[in-house]
Enzyme design. Sequence first.
Site, PDB file in Angstrom:
ATOM      1  N   LYS A 263      -1.724   2.833   6.599  1.00 20.94           N
ATOM      2  CA  LYS A 263      -1.191   1.862   7.534  1.00 20.94           C
ATOM      3  C   LYS A 263       0.125   1.296   7.016  1.00 20.94           C
ATOM      4  CE  LYS A 263      -2.384  -2.622   9.137  1.00 20.94           C
ATOM      5  NZ  LYS A 263      -1.006  -2.872   9.548  1.00 20.94           N
ATOM      6  N   ARG A 264       0.222   1.189   5.695  1.00 18.86           N
ATOM      7  CA  ARG A 264       1.446   0.634   5.110  1.00 18.86           C
ATOM      8  C   ARG A 264       2.677   1.502   5.421  1.00 18.86           C
ATOM      9  NH1 ARG A 264       0.185   0.279  -0.410  1.00 18.86           N
ATOM     10  NH2 ARG A 264      -1.973   0.331   0.285  1.00 18.86           N
TER      11      ARG A 264
END
Length: 505
Positions: A263-264
């Site tokens: 997600k980062r």
Amino acid sequence: MSERKVRVRFAPSPTGALHIGGVRTALYNYLFARQHGGELIFRIEDTDSTRFVPGAEEYIIESFNWLGIKFDEGVSFGGDHGPYRQSERRDIYKKYVKQLLDAGKAYIAFDTPEELDAKRAEIQNFQYDASTRGLMRNSLTLSSEEVDRLIAEGQQYVVRFKVEPNEDVHVDDMIRGDVVINSSVLDDKVLYKSADELPTYHLANIVDDHLMEVTHVIRGEEWLPSAPLHVLLYRAFGWADTMPAFAHLPLLLKPDGKGKLSKRDGDRLGFPVFPLEWHDPKTGEVSSGYRESGYLPEAVLNFLALLGWNPGNDQEIMTLDEMVRLFDITKCSKAGAKFDYVKGMWFNKEYILMKDNKELAPAFDKILRENGIEAPMEKVEAVVGMMKMKKINFIKELWPLCDFFFIAPKEYSREDKFVRKNWGEQAAADMTELADLLEGLDDFSVEAQKALVDPWAESTGKKPWNPWRVALVGTGKGPDMYELAAFLGKEETIRRMRKAVEVLQ
Ligand code: GLU
């Protein structure tokens, strides 16, 4: 066995938003089911109550609804193999846990977390298995009276699978071929916990795949390490004959290929990793979604389909039906697939070009309203039709490209390069002449304007196009002048022309 009807499942755990990799897994299951005339099941694996997140199940269902992936049975879809939510199947699992215990293929273990920690401190690389289970507090080392007494006293216990050591376990994988693991590396996995009377993922997953008559297990690569244990469980239950075929899909990698997509990466590079916007109920954090970012669901599916598989030629744009026809699970790559989000935007651009203006118009109407514009739907549609050729990745990019359809130029400024270059000595006189000419037109269609203005320009040798654009747009953008004027209508067109003459004189 080959006679069995193809049945596959997508079996997420409701632990948060559905990751885009999960969407690809579901898509491949869908394609496989459709192309074999089979069935796709939607099962919720919620036996780990500590990881349960409220709203996650609804989120997953809404995601597939938006994407247009249809399930044949399962949670919210019904079917005769239910219930499809594992937390509602406790009693079923208990029966199968007992079956393994009675057959001596599993055993009861009382070791507390503290006792396990102590053993880990004492024995290097401790693993609960054939080499250590004789040192632990379990039904293999305690007398049966002692075991009964402890249970009667209310001591918590787990049931562990008894893995026989030194056996090569073969996983027959449709993508990876024969994957061999020696059983000695496996530990005696916990299958059931008395504390919550629930099975663990492994047991519930196998029992359900069996009872739901699943023929093929298609899932992410992260589940490959569990597969040998699953093969052993099928055998322990005596279900080897109907064991599903496995396919472990390639990982999705970061755009640069270095490591697993997270997600980062999305936050850092500005692309969503979730199908829909997600509001984390615990942290309150909001994560962007493909839907809210302006992607068309067809574009998302097409993009995802090609992450780990391709039809063997250069074809990139495929309808869902074409994908169903062309998909071949055995041709999926073993190596991870780079998540090329820029390619994802390219797909969106292509799908915008192909899509009907009528279907695109509501999204643009929403943006118009955000900018304080209310226009009849035919007008919105017409603008989308004229402007989507400008190669936009997202509908929202249309607004700065075509605000002039709805708002007259506020000022005609010579600061603008296009104005400076194209509003010459003659411009004011020419525009006045053209405006006078247009006053005489009743029918303001493209054809009628053309029939009048083209001969005028021809016979006088005038080149009114760029000054006319200055007058109607205020700068060097926009579609064909006749199309624009027809859209604005006679009154507005002439008003803008006279205004430009007045200001730029
Ligand atoms: N519940 C697992 C998950 O969250 C399913 C894995 C499988 O398909 O066996 O992905």
